[in-house]
Enzyme design. Structure first.
Site, PDB file in Angstrom:
ATOM      1  N   CYS A 140       2.677   1.550   7.816  1.00 46.66           N
ATOM      2  CA  CYS A 140       3.409   0.703   6.880  1.00 46.66           C
ATOM      3  C   CYS A 140       4.799   0.391   7.439  1.00 46.66           C
ATOM      4  O   CYS A 140       4.926  -0.358   8.393  1.00 46.66           O
ATOM      5  CB  CYS A 140       3.440   1.341   5.500  1.00 46.66           C
ATOM      6  SG  CYS A 140       3.828   0.156   4.179  1.00 46.66           S
ATOM      7  N   HIS A 266      -2.288   2.008   4.551  1.00 43.02           N
ATOM      8  CA  HIS A 266      -2.106   3.461   4.469  1.00 43.02           C
ATOM      9  C   HIS A 266      -3.431   4.178   4.722  1.00 43.02           C
ATOM     10  O   HIS A 266      -4.148   4.513   3.769  1.00 43.02           O
ATOM     11  CB  HIS A 266      -1.557   3.849   3.098  1.00 43.02           C
ATOM     12  CG  HIS A 266      -0.130   3.474   2.889  1.00 43.02           C
ATOM     13  ND1 HIS A 266       0.920   4.339   3.133  1.00 43.02           N
ATOM     14  CD2 HIS A 266       0.430   2.314   2.481  1.00 43.02           C
ATOM     15  CE1 HIS A 266       2.061   3.737   2.874  1.00 43.02           C
ATOM     16  NE2 HIS A 266       1.793   2.504   2.471  1.00 43.02           N
ATOM     17  N   GLU A 268      -3.946   7.174   5.479  1.00 42.62           N
ATOM     18  CA  GLU A 268      -3.943   8.549   4.965  1.00 42.62           C
ATOM     19  C   GLU A 268      -4.519   8.646   3.559  1.00 42.62           C
ATOM     20  O   GLU A 268      -4.983   9.706   3.144  1.00 42.62           O
ATOM     21  CB  GLU A 268      -2.515   9.126   4.985  1.00 42.62           C
ATOM     22  CG  GLU A 268      -1.538   8.540   3.983  1.00 42.62           C
ATOM     23  CD  GLU A 268      -0.826   7.281   4.434  1.00 42.62           C
ATOM     24  OE1 GLU A 268       0.225   6.944   3.866  1.00 42.62           O
ATOM     25  OE2 GLU A 268      -1.341   6.608   5.361  1.00 42.62           O
TER      26      GLU A 268
END
Length: 293
Positions: A140, A266, A268
Site C-alpha cells: 500500500c 493488502h 496480509e
C-alpha cells in the site's frame, strides 16, 4: 508456546465434544488436524532463521502490523524457517544511520500507513533495498514509497511525491483517484474491499501466484498516477498488475532486481495457516536465498 497450539490443546481436552454434547448435537468423526499439527511443528522447530526488516511508523504499538507479522509466520512455516522481524521506526531512519539499522537484514518490507510522518525514512529504506539488491516488499503506502523514491532518484523528478503528503508537488506520481477528488470525508470513502487484478506473465508476482487473474483487498484513496507510467516503464519499473476495469496500477516491480515488488493492495489480509499468501511465501524465499549469498 504459540497461539496456534490452542486448537490442538482444545481438541486434546475434548472441548469440541463437550460443546456438541451441551447443545445436544451429534458428535461426528474427530476432525483431522494433521495439517495444522504439521504447521505448528514447523514453527516450533524451524530448520533455519532469516531476519527481515519491517519499516513503519507504528512499530511501538505491538499489534499495529499484526496481520503482517502473522503472514510472516505462515510463510516462514512453508520454508521451515523462523522469520525474525526487526521492527524499525521510520521516523528514526536517516541517511547516516540506515546502513547500520539494516546491515543484518536479508529482506526489507515497507509497511502500510497514512500521512506524512516517517515518510522520508521509508523512502530511504526503499532506496537502500533498491541500490543494494536486497529483497524488497512494499505494501500500500510502501508501494507508493517505492514509486516516489524511483521517481526522485532514477527519473530525476525533483520533489516527486504523493498529493496525500504534498498537495502542491510538481510531480504527483501518486495522486488521488479521480472519483475521490470531490470527496471531503475520509474513512468509508476509500477504495475498500476486493478488486480484480490481471497479473503479467514472467513477473515475480506471477511466479508467486501461478495465475494471471487474482482478487485482492484494498484500503486506500491514492493511486499510481498513470500520466507518469511510460516514464517509469522506460526507466525499469514495470506495472505487472493492472485492474482490468479501471486500468489502475496494482503491482509494480523492478525486473533487473533480485526481488522488488510493491503492491497497492493488502495481501496480509488474506493469509491463513492453511493458505499462506503466495507473495509473502515468495518474499521469504527470496530473503533466504539472499542470506545464503
Amino acid at each position: 508456546s504459540t497461539i496456534y497450539e490452542v486448537p490442538l490443546l482444545m481438541q486434546e481436552e475434548k472441548l469440541d465434544v463437550t460443546i456438541l454434547k451441551k447443545f445436544g448435537m451429534e458428535v461426528g468423526q474427530n476432525p483431522d488436524m494433521n495439517q495444522w499439527r504439521e504447521f505448528v511443528n514447523k514453527i516450533k522447530n524451524p530448520k533455519q532463521k532469516v531476519k527481515i526488516a519491517l519499516v513503519g511508523k507504528y512499530v511501538e504499538l505491538n499489534d499495529s502490523y499484526k496481520s503482517i507479522v502473522e503472514s510472516f509466520i505462515h510463510a516462514g512455516a512453508v520454508h521451515e524457517t523462523k522469520v525474525e522481524l526487526k521492527l524499525i521506526q521510520s521516523e528514526n531512519v536517516t541517511a547516516d544511520n540506515i546502513a547500520d539499522k539494516l546491515k543484518d537484514c536479508k529482506g526489507i518490507l515497507v509497511a502500510p500507513g497514512f500521512g506524512h510522518r516517517g515518510i522520508e525514512g521509508k523512502l530511504l529504506a526503499v532506496k537502500f533495498a533498491r541500490e543494494n539488491n536486497i529483497p524488497f516488499f512494499g505494501i500500500c503506502l510502501g508501494m507508493q514509497c517505492a514509486v516516489i523514491e524511483f521517481g526522485r532518484n532514477v527519473l530525476n523528478l525533483t520533489d516527486a511525491h504523493s498529493r496525500e503528503m504534498h498537495e502542491s508537488t510538481p510531480h504527483p506520481v501518486i495522486d488521488i483517484m479521480e472519483e475521490q477528488k470531490n470527496v471531503t470525508e475520509k474513512g468509508g470513502t476509500m477504495r475498500l474491499g476486493a478488486y480484480p487484478c490481471t497479473v503479467q506473465k514472467a513477473s515475480k508476482a506471477h511466479g508467486a501466484y501461478k495465475e494471471t487473474k487474482i482478487v485482492e483487498r484494498h484500503r486506500h484513496r491514492y493511486e499510481f498516477n498513470n500520466s507518469y507510467l511510460q516514464q517509469y516503464e522506460d526507466a525499469g519499473m514495470k506495472p505487472t498488475g493492472i485492474n482490468p476495469e479501471t486500468q489502475l496500477v496494482e503491482i509494480v516491480e523492478i525486473p533487473n532486481h533480485p526481488w522488488f515488488v510493491g503492491v497497492q493492495f493488502h495481501p496480509e489480509y488474506r493469509s491463513t495457516v492453511m493458505h499462506p499468501h503466495p507473495l509473502f511465501v515468495d518474499f521469504v524465499k527470496a530473503a533466504i536465498e539472499y542470506s545464503k549469498k
